[in-house]
Design a protein around this motif. Structure first.
Motif, PDB file in Angstrom:
ATOM      1  N   TYR A 178      -3.071  22.759  74.232  1.00 45.88           N
ATOM      2  CA  TYR A 178      -2.460  21.440  74.396  1.00 45.88           C
ATOM      3  C   TYR A 178      -1.927  20.970  73.041  1.00 45.88           C
ATOM      4  O   TYR A 178      -2.540  21.248  72.001  1.00 45.88           O
ATOM      5  N   TYR A 179      -0.818  20.263  73.056  1.00 44.83           N
ATOM      6  CA  TYR A 179      -0.300  19.675  71.828  1.00 44.83           C
ATOM      7  C   TYR A 179       0.556  18.468  72.159  1.00 44.83           C
ATOM      8  O   TYR A 179       1.022  18.300  73.296  1.00 44.83           O
ATOM      9  N   LEU A 180       0.755  17.599  71.167  1.00 42.21           N
ATOM     10  CA  LEU A 180       1.606  16.428  71.296  1.00 42.21           C
ATOM     11  C   LEU A 180       2.878  16.665  70.493  1.00 42.21           C
ATOM     12  O   LEU A 180       2.835  17.264  69.413  1.00 42.21           O
ATOM     13  N   ARG A 181       4.003  16.184  71.011  1.00 40.68           N
ATOM     14  CA  ARG A 181       5.286  16.385  70.331  1.00 40.68           C
ATOM     15  C   ARG A 181       5.943  15.046  70.014  1.00 40.68           C
ATOM     16  O   ARG A 181       6.051  14.179  70.869  1.00 40.68           O
ATOM     17  N   LEU A 182       6.388  14.912  68.777  1.00 40.22           N
ATOM     18  CA  LEU A 182       7.178  13.768  68.342  1.00 40.22           C
ATOM     19  C   LEU A 182       8.635  14.191  68.235  1.00 40.22           C
ATOM     20  O   LEU A 182       8.943  15.237  67.647  1.00 40.22           O
ATOM     21  N   SER A 183       9.526  13.381  68.792  1.00 35.27           N
ATOM     22  CA  SER A 183      10.955  13.708  68.769  1.00 35.27           C
ATOM     23  C   SER A 183      11.759  12.415  68.898  1.00 35.27           C
ATOM     24  O   SER A 183      11.195  11.335  69.091  1.00 35.27           O
ATOM     25  N   ASN A 184      13.079  12.533  68.799  1.00 32.08           N
ATOM     26  CA  ASN A 184      13.950  11.402  69.099  1.00 32.08           C
ATOM     27  C   ASN A 184      15.201  11.912  69.803  1.00 32.08           C
ATOM     28  O   ASN A 184      15.381  13.120  69.995  1.00 32.08           O
ATOM     29  N   GLN A 185      16.050  11.031  70.195  1.00 22.99           N
ATOM     30  CA  GLN A 185      17.221  11.412  70.977  1.00 22.99           C
ATOM     31  C   GLN A 185      18.247  12.167  70.155  1.00 22.99           C
ATOM     32  O   GLN A 185      19.009  12.977  70.680  1.00 22.99           O
ATOM     33  N   ASN A 186      18.293  11.914  68.862  1.00 20.50           N
ATOM     34  CA  ASN A 186      19.325  12.516  68.013  1.00 20.50           C
ATOM     35  C   ASN A 186      18.937  13.880  67.448  1.00 20.50           C
ATOM     36  O   ASN A 186      19.772  14.557  66.845  1.00 20.50           O
ATOM     37  N   ASN A 187      17.685  14.280  67.637  1.00 20.54           N
ATOM     38  CA  ASN A 187      17.196  15.541  67.054  1.00 20.54           C
ATOM     39  C   ASN A 187      17.394  15.569  65.536  1.00 20.54           C
ATOM     40  O   ASN A 187      17.636  16.619  64.946  1.00 20.54           O
ATOM     41  N   GLU A 188      17.293  14.403  64.914  1.00 20.27           N
ATOM     42  CA  GLU A 188      17.439  14.312  63.464  1.00 20.27           C
ATOM     43  C   GLU A 188      16.260  13.519  62.912  1.00 20.27           C
ATOM     44  O   GLU A 188      16.247  12.285  62.973  1.00 20.27           O
ATOM     45  N   LEU A 189      15.284  14.234  62.419  1.00 20.72           N
ATOM     46  CA  LEU A 189      14.077  13.608  61.892  1.00 20.72           C
ATOM     47  C   LEU A 189      13.773  14.151  60.511  1.00 20.72           C
ATOM     48  O   LEU A 189      14.368  15.130  60.050  1.00 20.72           O
ATOM     49  N   GLU A 190      12.810  13.512  59.845  1.00 20.97           N
ATOM     50  CA  GLU A 190      12.268  14.019  58.596  1.00 20.97           C
ATOM     51  C   GLU A 190      10.775  14.230  58.773  1.00 20.97           C
ATOM     52  O   GLU A 190      10.126  13.534  59.558  1.00 20.97           O
ATOM     53  N   PHE A 191      10.241  15.172  58.028  1.00 23.15           N
ATOM     54  CA  PHE A 191       8.847  15.549  58.224  1.00 23.15           C
ATOM     55  C   PHE A 191       7.883  14.414  57.906  1.00 23.15           C
ATOM     56  O   PHE A 191       6.972  14.128  58.691  1.00 23.15           O
ATOM     57  N   SER A 192       8.054  13.752  56.785  1.00 20.27           N
ATOM     58  CA  SER A 192       7.069  12.763  56.319  1.00 20.27           C
ATOM     59  C   SER A 192       6.828  11.625  57.309  1.00 20.27           C
ATOM     60  O   SER A 192       5.673  11.300  57.613  1.00 20.27           O
ATOM     61  N   PRO A 193       7.868  10.964  57.855  1.00 17.68           N
ATOM     62  CA  PRO A 193       7.611   9.906  58.844  1.00 17.68           C
ATOM     63  C   PRO A 193       6.893  10.433  60.085  1.00 17.68           C
ATOM     64  O   PRO A 193       6.049   9.734  60.659  1.00 17.68           O
ATOM     65  N   CYS A 194       7.243  11.642  60.515  1.00 16.73           N
ATOM     66  CA  CYS A 194       6.566  12.232  61.682  1.00 16.73           C
ATOM     67  C   CYS A 194       5.092  12.469  61.389  1.00 16.73           C
ATOM     68  O   CYS A 194       4.222  12.157  62.215  1.00 16.73           O
ATOM     69  N   HIS A 195       4.805  12.993  60.208  1.00 14.99           N
ATOM     70  CA  HIS A 195       3.412  13.291  59.864  1.00 14.99           C
ATOM     71  C   HIS A 195       2.604  12.007  59.724  1.00 14.99           C
ATOM     72  O   HIS A 195       1.454  11.937  60.178  1.00 14.99           O
ATOM     73  N   GLU A 196       3.199  10.988  59.124  1.00 12.16           N
ATOM     74  CA  GLU A 196       2.492   9.712  58.987  1.00 12.16           C
ATOM     75  C   GLU A 196       2.199   9.105  60.365  1.00 12.16           C
ATOM     76  O   GLU A 196       1.122   8.549  60.594  1.00 12.16           O
ATOM     77  N   THR A 197       3.148   9.243  61.286  1.00 11.33           N
ATOM     78  CA  THR A 197       2.942   8.737  62.650  1.00 11.33           C
ATOM     79  C   THR A 197       1.826   9.501  63.346  1.00 11.33           C
ATOM     80  O   THR A 197       0.978   8.902  64.016  1.00 11.33           O
ATOM     81  N   ALA A 198       1.811  10.824  63.188  1.00 14.56           N
ATOM     82  CA  ALA A 198       0.753  11.637  63.794  1.00 14.56           C
ATOM     83  C   ALA A 198      -0.617  11.257  63.237  1.00 14.56           C
ATOM     84  O   ALA A 198      -1.611  11.204  63.977  1.00 14.56           O
ATOM     85  N   CYS A 199      -0.688  10.981  61.939  1.00 12.22           N
ATOM     86  CA  CYS A 199      -1.962  10.568  61.322  1.00 12.22           C
ATOM     87  C   CYS A 199      -2.436   9.242  61.912  1.00 12.22           C
ATOM     88  O   CYS A 199      -3.637   9.052  62.151  1.00 12.22           O
ATOM     89  N   GLN A 200      -1.513   8.320  62.158  1.00 11.54           N
ATOM     90  CA  GLN A 200      -1.880   7.032  62.746  1.00 11.54           C
ATOM     91  C   GLN A 200      -2.383   7.200  64.180  1.00 11.54           C
ATOM     92  O   GLN A 200      -3.317   6.514  64.604  1.00 11.54           O
ATOM     93  N   ILE A 201      -1.771   8.108  64.926  1.00 10.16           N
ATOM     94  CA  ILE A 201      -2.226   8.370  66.292  1.00 10.16           C
ATOM     95  C   ILE A 201      -3.621   8.975  66.274  1.00 10.16           C
ATOM     96  O   ILE A 201      -4.484   8.617  67.080  1.00 10.16           O
ATOM     97  N   LEU A 202      -3.843   9.874  65.327  1.00 12.24           N
ATOM     98  CA  LEU A 202      -5.170  10.490  65.207  1.00 12.24           C
ATOM     99  C   LEU A 202      -6.222   9.439  64.861  1.00 12.24           C
ATOM    100  O   LEU A 202      -7.341   9.454  65.395  1.00 12.24           O
ATOM    101  N   LYS A 203      -5.868   8.501  63.977  1.00 11.24           N
ATOM    102  CA  LYS A 203      -6.806   7.438  63.613  1.00 11.24           C
ATOM    103  C   LYS A 203      -7.109   6.547  64.816  1.00 11.24           C
ATOM    104  O   LYS A 203      -8.254   6.089  64.982  1.00 11.24           O
ATOM    105  N   TYR A 204      -6.109   6.298  65.641  1.00 12.94           N
ATOM    106  CA  TYR A 204      -6.348   5.511  66.861  1.00 12.94           C
ATOM    107  C   TYR A 204      -7.396   6.186  67.737  1.00 12.94           C
ATOM    108  O   TYR A 204      -8.330   5.528  68.214  1.00 12.94           O
TER     109      TYR A 204
END
Length: 346
Positions: free
Chosen positions: A203-229
């Motif tokens: 099982y895994y969770l995926r972060l994405s957006n409609q434009n397929n244009e992301l940067e690693f750092s914001p995604c990782h920070e968001t994943a860390c916040q979800i883990l803390k939740y």
């Protein structure tokens, strides 16, 4: 140490990567690159080089300076980008060569489809320096229990028990994190050997957006916040088990994506997790929350900035065994921060 490869490298395993390294990416394709071994353990990452980089000794501190970034090319053709602490923590000299050791903060390893890219390694590294991400996948301890969606189902044919996969009927939960402009969706993979005696799931969770244009750092920070939740609501420590991402792809004739550059991320962290029992946190699982999860995450991220200190102190205590006095002081500080953040006199 278990012999692994790109597919099986995970944050909860120890492994070594042999290859050639340099602080100048143009040298990776030349004989100036230095052979070495990158050793990963969850609490320590060390690079040993059989030689020395163009480092200079600091006369005041007595340390040997190291570059902030070291590039690598593994023996099986994978690219490595390592972030260093900025100094060499050990040097030894043997007849014919010297040995240098570096503490590594974190690193990314990339599986590159060189034939399709048709680019030189320095050009690929230059592209990756901006940390482009198409999507970001992460998994963590107890994710199967937290998602709580079965991908195997039992049945009976002619009086005999059968086991079948249920991936085609898997119902993912997709939510939109408004203030991060990211979609979060759960995925599942089932696998079995030829005789179906060994079944496994991922099982895994995926972060994405409609434009397929992301940067690693914001995604990782968001994943860390979800883990803390999840740590806060479950009152148990949780650590990442795998972080992977897609950096570049191309569309093929059948409309599918052909991955050109895939990556994985590794960093130092504690591992104090505890296995959940099947029914221990049933009320907070993704399956139980389902559509409510989007609203919950919306509140979590809107309040996380003000609650950041309290959340960090609490989750930090989950990963350690503090003294009672430390717990009391931490609670008092948290109450003070909460009062100032939400109950200030106007």
């Amino acid at each position: 140490m278990e012999k692994l490869n790109f597919k099986t490298y995970t944050l909860d395993k120890s492994f070594e990567i042999k290859g050639y390294f340099s602080d100048i990416c143009e040298e990776l394709e030349s004989d100036k690159a230095i052979s070495g071994i990158l050793s990963y353990k969850h609490d320590q990452i060390v690079l040993e080089l059989f030689g020395s980089l163009g480092s200079l000794e600091d006369g005041l501190l007595g340390l040997v300076n190291a570059p902030e970034i070291i590039y690598g090319y593994s023996s099986d053709g994978k690219l490595l980008i390592l972030n260093c602490y900025g100094y060499v923590f050990g040097t030894d000299h043997y007849p014919g060569f010297s040995l240098s050791k570096f503490h590594i903060k974190n690193f990314k390893i990339y599986d590159v489809y060189y034939d399709q890219l048709q680019q030189k390694i320095p050009d690929i590294i230059n592209f990756l320096s901006d940390d482009p991400v198409i999507y970001y996948d992460f998994s963590f301890e107890n994710i199967e229990q937290w998602v709580d969606k079965a991908i195997f189902r039992a049945g009976e044919i002619n009086g005999e028990l059968t086991i079948a996969t249920n991936v085609t009927n898997y119902q993912p939960t997709k939510v939109y994190i408004t203030n991060r402009e990211l979609y979060l969706e759960d995925h599942a993979i089932a696998s079995a050997n030829d005789d179906y005696l060994n079944l496994s799931s991922k099982y895994y969770l995926r972060l994405s957006n409609q434009n397929n244009e992301l940067e690693f750092s914001p995604c990782h920070e968001t994943a860390c916040q979800i883990l803390k939740y999840i740590e806060v609501v479950s009152e148990s420590p949780i650590s990442f088990t795998e972080i992977s991402f897609l950096s570049k792809y191309k569309n093929v004739d059948d409309g599918k994506r052909l991955p050109l550059i895939r990556g994985k991320y590794f960093f130092q962290h504690s591992r104090e997790g505890k296995n959940w029992s099947k029914l221990e946190h049933k009320e907070i699982t993704l399956n139980a929350l389902h559509e409510r999860f989007e609203r919950i995450l919306g509140h979590w991220f809107s309040k996380s900035e003000k609650l950041d200190f309290i959340i960090n102190q609490y989750t930090k205590s989950l990963h350690s065994v503090p003294y009672i006095e430390d717990n009391l002081l931490s609670t008092i500080r948290n109450l003070e921060v909460y009062a100032r953040s939400f109950h200030e006199k106007k």
